[in-house]
Design a protein around this motif. Structure first.
Motif, PDB file in Angstrom:
ATOM      1  N   TRP A  73    -116.996   2.492 -15.241  1.00  0.00           N
ATOM      2  CA  TRP A  73    -116.602   3.870 -14.970  1.00  0.00           C
ATOM      3  C   TRP A  73    -116.529   4.681 -16.260  1.00  0.00           C
ATOM      4  N   CYS A  78    -120.546   4.073 -12.945  1.00  0.00           N
ATOM      5  CA  CYS A  78    -119.964   3.865 -11.621  1.00  0.00           C
ATOM      6  C   CYS A  78    -119.219   5.125 -11.197  1.00  0.00           C
ATOM      7  N   SER A  79    -119.287   5.419  -9.919  1.00  0.00           N
ATOM      8  CA  SER A  79    -118.508   6.547  -9.403  1.00  0.00           C
ATOM      9  C   SER A  79    -117.082   6.114  -9.060  1.00  0.00           C
ATOM     10  N   LYS A  80    -116.891   4.821  -8.834  1.00  0.00           N
ATOM     11  CA  LYS A  80    -115.550   4.291  -8.553  1.00  0.00           C
ATOM     12  C   LYS A  80    -114.909   3.881  -9.879  1.00  0.00           C
TER      13      LYS A  80
END
Length: 167
Positions: A73, A78-80
């Motif tokens: 992230w 990563c979007s999460k």
């Protein structure tokens, strides 16, 4: 011994005996990483160790997992906020994909998913089930970052993965 003291005595004995029964450092999936058997047609195939570890090993790995989970992230990959947050969805999708594909019917395969990496381990009784085929098959799933394939072909002596100890 009086009847009133008997339950207390038994409770104390059970508490004292408990550490002895777990002194063998049992293996557990401490972080609940997805570990799923996706094919089960070769009964003699050794079960992989997968994400099982001792408590001590899990504690040693905790800092590394935290760092690896958040770095995805922080790097904008990563979007999460944690790469482990993808694992359950990836496992469910990959397992469903295996269930619907007849190419792997002569196999016993397990998947382990950790931080968007998918390990495929087990045995195949079909020479068309190669590392390249399994890699491409799993990599087609969304959010998979890396695929590691360790599959033993029937007739091979060497098992290319760590196996679950016999009870």
């Amino acid at each position: 011994m009086k009847p009133l003291h008997q339950p207390i005595f038994l409770a104390i004995m059970m508490v004292l005996a408990a550490p002895l029964s777990f002194a063998d450092a049992s293996l557990q999936n401490w972080y609940n990483d997805p570990f799923i058997q996706v094919r089960s047609n070769i009964p003699t195939c050794p079960m992989p160790l997968g994400p099982m570890s001792t408590k001590e090993e899990a504690q040693q790995e905790s800092h590394w997992r935290l760092e690896r989970g958040t770095s995805c992230w922080l790097q904008g990959l990563c979007s999460k906020p944690n790469s482990y947050a993808y694992d359950a969805g990836i496992a469910k999708s990959v397992a469903a994909h295996f269930a619907n594909d007849p190419r792997f019917s002569r196999s016993s395969l397990w998947i382990t998913v950790q931080r968007r990496f998918v390990w495929v381990e087990g045995c195949a009784d079909d020479t068309t089930v190669t590392a390249d085929v399994l890699d491409a098959f799993v990599r087609a799933e969304p959010d998979v970052e890396r695929v590691i394939v360790n599959v033993k072909q029937i007739g091979d002596e060497h098992v290319p993965y760590a196996v679950m100890p016999k009870p």
